[in-house]
Design a protein around this motif. Structure first.
Motif, PDB file in Angstrom:
ATOM      1  N   UNK A 331      23.298  51.982  -0.597  1.00  0.00           N
ATOM      2  CA  UNK A 331      22.433  52.853   0.196  1.00  0.00           C
ATOM      3  C   UNK A 331      23.242  53.855   1.018  1.00  0.00           C
ATOM      4  N   UNK A 332      24.546  53.662   1.118  1.00  0.00           N
ATOM      5  CA  UNK A 332      25.380  54.567   1.885  1.00  0.00           C
ATOM      6  C   UNK A 332      25.756  55.770   1.029  1.00  0.00           C
ATOM      7  N   UNK A 333      25.553  56.947   1.596  1.00  0.00           N
ATOM      8  CA  UNK A 333      25.835  58.167   0.832  1.00  0.00           C
ATOM      9  C   UNK A 333      27.333  58.308   0.573  1.00  0.00           C
ATOM     10  N   UNK A 337      30.589  59.312  -2.867  1.00  0.00           N
ATOM     11  CA  UNK A 337      31.556  60.405  -2.752  1.00  0.00           C
ATOM     12  C   UNK A 337      32.921  59.849  -3.124  1.00  0.00           C
ATOM     13  N   UNK A 338      33.402  60.203  -4.308  1.00  0.00           N
ATOM     14  CA  UNK A 338      34.622  59.601  -4.834  1.00  0.00           C
ATOM     15  C   UNK A 338      35.746  60.637  -4.914  1.00  0.00           C
ATOM     16  N   UNK A 339      36.962  60.122  -4.832  1.00  0.00           N
ATOM     17  CA  UNK A 339      38.154  60.904  -5.135  1.00  0.00           C
ATOM     18  C   UNK A 339      38.729  60.395  -6.442  1.00  0.00           C
ATOM     19  N   UNK A 340      38.951  61.302  -7.377  1.00  0.00           N
ATOM     20  CA  UNK A 340      39.436  60.910  -8.708  1.00  0.00           C
ATOM     21  C   UNK A 340      40.904  60.534  -8.605  1.00  0.00           C
ATOM     22  N   UNK A 341      41.219  59.280  -8.947  1.00  0.00           N
ATOM     23  CA  UNK A 341      42.597  58.790  -8.867  1.00  0.00           C
ATOM     24  C   UNK A 341      43.296  58.802 -10.216  1.00  0.00           C
ATOM     25  N   UNK A 342      42.566  58.526 -11.291  1.00  0.00           N
ATOM     26  CA  UNK A 342      43.196  58.442 -12.610  1.00  0.00           C
ATOM     27  C   UNK A 342      42.132  58.598 -13.693  1.00  0.00           C
ATOM     28  N   UNK A 343      42.456  59.353 -14.734  1.00  0.00           N
ATOM     29  CA  UNK A 343      41.584  59.519 -15.899  1.00  0.00           C
ATOM     30  C   UNK A 343      42.325  58.967 -17.100  1.00  0.00           C
ATOM     31  N   UNK A 351      38.125  56.430  -6.153  1.00  0.00           N
ATOM     32  CA  UNK A 351      38.291  55.797  -4.850  1.00  0.00           C
ATOM     33  C   UNK A 351      37.267  56.400  -3.892  1.00  0.00           C
ATOM     34  N   UNK A 352      36.294  55.619  -3.400  1.00  0.00           N
ATOM     35  CA  UNK A 352      35.319  56.133  -2.431  1.00  0.00           C
ATOM     36  C   UNK A 352      35.906  56.139  -1.028  1.00  0.00           C
ATOM     37  N   UNK A 353      35.119  56.580  -0.076  1.00  0.00           N
ATOM     38  CA  UNK A 353      35.605  56.664   1.295  1.00  0.00           C
ATOM     39  C   UNK A 353      35.869  55.300   1.905  1.00  0.00           C
ATOM     40  N   UNK A 354      35.188  54.262   1.418  1.00  0.00           N
ATOM     41  CA  UNK A 354      35.449  52.934   1.961  1.00  0.00           C
ATOM     42  C   UNK A 354      36.705  52.304   1.389  1.00  0.00           C
TER      43      UNK A 354
END
Length: 493
Positions: A331-333, A337-343, A351-354
């Motif tokens: 439920x948390x927005x 919101x992710x940061x792309x670490x590896x493809x 990696x999300x903000x948490x």
């Protein structure tokens, strides 16, 4: 002694005479070349300086010197043809010798691979294992110490970032080859010594060695391609790759895929199995394989689509709106919101903000909606202001000053859309004033702010907006209150 000295004197005279004759021949060739050059220059000068009326004289001069010029041209053409023929012959001979050398080396290598391992060869396995575990680091330290003796100010390269550290994986592949070959040869010798009726056919014995060496060579080649092809592309084709690693990613993956297919075909051929079996998955077996590998193939195709279309790359921030809005169903927005670490080939690590690492199969992105916030040059800045009813007369002056302030701010993106400040609607306990503007994002705009500067600039905008509101509407912004009846609303007014 006198006769010997006389003989040496005769030899010296002959040698001196030969040198003199060679010198005279060289001098004659130089004279002939100079004469021809002078003749050609004189002909050119005469043709440029003669008047139109003396054309007959010019023609006569050309006729007189036509024979030397023609002979010079003919000789040069003949020399060029001879040189081209010699170069062609030399190149053909060099290529033939090179191919013969390669064929000889391959024959020797194949002959070497057919040598059987013995029980006493187990020491090779232990030595190779020691080289993997300790020898690489010892060799690295020795090389660094030797380099430091020549350059004391040189900074030593850490072992973890050196070539020898990476070379552990190829050495382990070779170790697996040695172990399998040793076990196979020992098993074959044991079966032969037991004199049993069952025996391993000779084609399998020969094919096992060739196939295992072929497979090992292919795996090591793929490792080297994945390690060194991306920096090679960056160095040789900087305009093609640039700072974006996606092009390198696609080329490296396609090259690796082709090498995997070639390795499988050559390995099967070395084992005596036709390579066409790779493309003949028919019947129930092919159907079962297709159903079992459906998700696997989907993820591989998803990885290829990500590499070609490049909706995002490593380091960018994305929002996932597929799968109920958030991949992790939170439920948390901020979780979406992710940061792309590896493809990777099969999956992508986000990696999300948490901070909890999330691994997503690449096939998920084939049907998901992805918002790439890192590629936007601006960010929406639109706070809603709750203005109290007693401050209604100050709304016009407040909105005018807010609009002027935003238009003069360097943090606001004016070329996309001009700021708008207006009274939007009347609620039960306040008048809603809406601000709609866009501010430059990180590393964008005239100032190109970094992350910290961007956050502080947005904070300054919020504080200034609140101060302008309080300046013209001292009772605002108001806190929400609960309206129970129309009488309560009148009492509030």
């Amino acid at each position: 002694a006198g006769g010997a000295r006389g003989a040496r004197g005769v030899d010296a005279d002959v040698e001196i005479g030969g040198r003199a004759a060679a010198s005279e021949v060289a001098i004659d060739r130089v004279r002939e070349f100079v004469r021809r050059v002078v003749v050609a220059v004189l002909i050119g000068a005469a043709s440029m300086t003669l008047m139109p009326g003396s054309a007959n004289a010019a023609n006569a001069a050309k006729t007189a010197n036509a024979q030397p010029t023609t002979s010079l041209t003919t000789k040069l053409s003949r020399d060029f043809r001879d040189l081209r023929a010699r170069v062609r012959t030399s190149t053909t001979r060099t290529m033939k010798d090179g191919l013969q050398s390669v064929g000889y080396a391959l024959a020797k290598f194949e002959e070497k691979t057919q040598e059987n391992w013995g029980v006493d060869d187990v020491w090779v396995l232990f030595v190779w294992n020691w080289c993997i575990r300790h020898g690489r680091e010892k060799l690295h330290n020795a090389i660094q110490s030797l380099k430091s003796k020549f350059d004391a100010a040189r900074t030593q390269e850490p072992f973890d970032k050196s070539f020898l550290s990476w070379f552990k994986a190829p050495m382990q592949v070779v170790q697996a080859l040695f172990v399998m070959s040793w076990i196979f040869d020992i098993a074959c010798d044991l079966i032969d010594q037991l004199s049993t009726e069952w025996d391993i056919p000779l084609p399998i014995r020969v094919g096992f060695d060739k196939g295992s060496y072929t497979l090992t060579t292919g795996v090591m080649s793929i490792m080297f391609v994945q390690k060194y092809l991306p920096p090679f592309l960056t160095k040789v084709f900087p305009s093609l790759t640039g700072n974006d690693t996606s092009v390198q990613f696609v080329i490296t993956r396609l090259t690796s895929a082709l090498m995997v297919l070639a390795t499988l075909m050559l390995t099967l051929s070395a084992f005596g199995i036709p390579a066409k079996v790779l493309f003949s998955f028919g019947g129930l077996g092919g159907l079962a394989f297709g159903l079992a590998a459906k998700d696997f193939i989907s993820n591989l195709i998803g990885g290829l689509v990500l590499a070609v279309l490049r909706p995002f790359k490593v380091g960018e921030k994305i929002y996932l709106t597929g799968g109920g809005g958030k991949y992790r169903d939170s439920k948390e927005r901020n979780v979406s919101n992710y940061k792309v670490a590896e493809i990777g080939w099969y999956q992508t690590k986000l990696i999300p903000k948490d901070g909890k690492v999330t691994t997503i199969p690449n096939g998920y992105f084939l049907g998901a909606n992805v918002i790439n916030s890192s590629r936007a040059e601006y960010e929406f800045f639109g706070p809603s202001l709750r203005i109290a009813f007693p401050d209604v007369n100050g709304i016009e002056t407040m909105t005018t000053e807010l609009r002027t302030y935003l238009e003069n701010s360097r943090a606001v993106h004016l070329s996309y859309k001009k700021p708008m400040v207006f009274a939007k609607k009347i609620e039960d306990d306040h008048i809603m004033v809406q601000i709609e503007s866009y501010i430059w994002d990180v590393d964008c705009g005239p100032d190109k702010p970094d992350k910290a500067t961007f956050v502080l600039g947005r904070q300054r905008l919020v504080v200034d907006v609140v101060n302008i509101v309080r300046k013209h509407c001292p009772n605002s912004p108001v806190l929400p209150i609960e309206i129970q009846s129309y009488a309560d609303a009148q009492n509030f007014v």
